[in-house]
Design an enzyme around this catalytic site. Structure first.
Site, PDB file in Angstrom:
ATOM      1  N   CYS A 109       0.365  10.914  -3.403  1.00  0.00           N
ATOM      2  CA  CYS A 109       0.834  11.048  -1.938  1.00  0.00           C
ATOM      3  C   CYS A 109       2.083  10.392  -1.556  1.00  0.00           C
ATOM      4  CB  CYS A 109      -0.321  10.501  -1.346  1.00  0.00           C
ATOM      5  SG  CYS A 109      -1.841  11.409  -1.333  1.00  0.00           S
ATOM      6  N   CYS A 163      -3.200   6.415  -3.108  1.00  0.00           N
ATOM      7  CA  CYS A 163      -2.991   7.624  -3.577  1.00  0.00           C
ATOM      8  C   CYS A 163      -1.349   7.778  -4.106  1.00  0.00           C
ATOM      9  CB  CYS A 163      -3.251   9.192  -3.115  1.00  0.00           C
ATOM     10  SG  CYS A 163      -2.589  10.720  -3.519  1.00  0.00           S
TER      11      CYS A 163
END
Length: 111
Positions: free
Chosen positions: A36, A33
């Protein structure tokens, strides 16, 4: 890893989150991600600055499906605040520092 943030897995979820005497910010993330990766340094800063009144835990979503399901995580990054074993707030998606701090402060000040 921040001194104020701990990595946990499904096996530790009940003890570290549900039975915590402090409110807990759960940071759900994934290695694949991109957003993230942007949020992780911010979460470390928050973990350090709130360590006296908030436990911050980091959970990778893929190896921890039980906690992901229990916290109704649909996308990452995701944040959940649990107090006294109850989910009290949630947000998903990358957010800025001010919004994350406001999210935390609102929960801490309401309890």
């Amino acid at each position: 890893m921040s001194k104020g943030m701990i990595n946990i897995r499904d096996a530790e979820f009940e003890m570290e989150v549900l039975k915590s005497t402090q409110p807990v910010l759960i940071y759900f993330w994934a290695s694949w991600c991109g957003p993230c990766q942007l949020m992780s340094p911010l979460v470390r800063i928050v973990a350090d600055s709130y360590s006296d009144r908030l436990k911050v835990v980091k959970m990778e979503v893929d190896p921890n499906p039980g906690s992901v399901k229990q916290c109704d995580v649909e996308g990452v990054p995701a944040f959940r605040i649990v107090q006294d074993g109850t989910l009290v707030a949630s947000t998903e998606g990358a957010i800025g520092k001010d919004k994350l701090i406001n999210f935390i402060d609102t929960c801490l000040n309401n309890n």
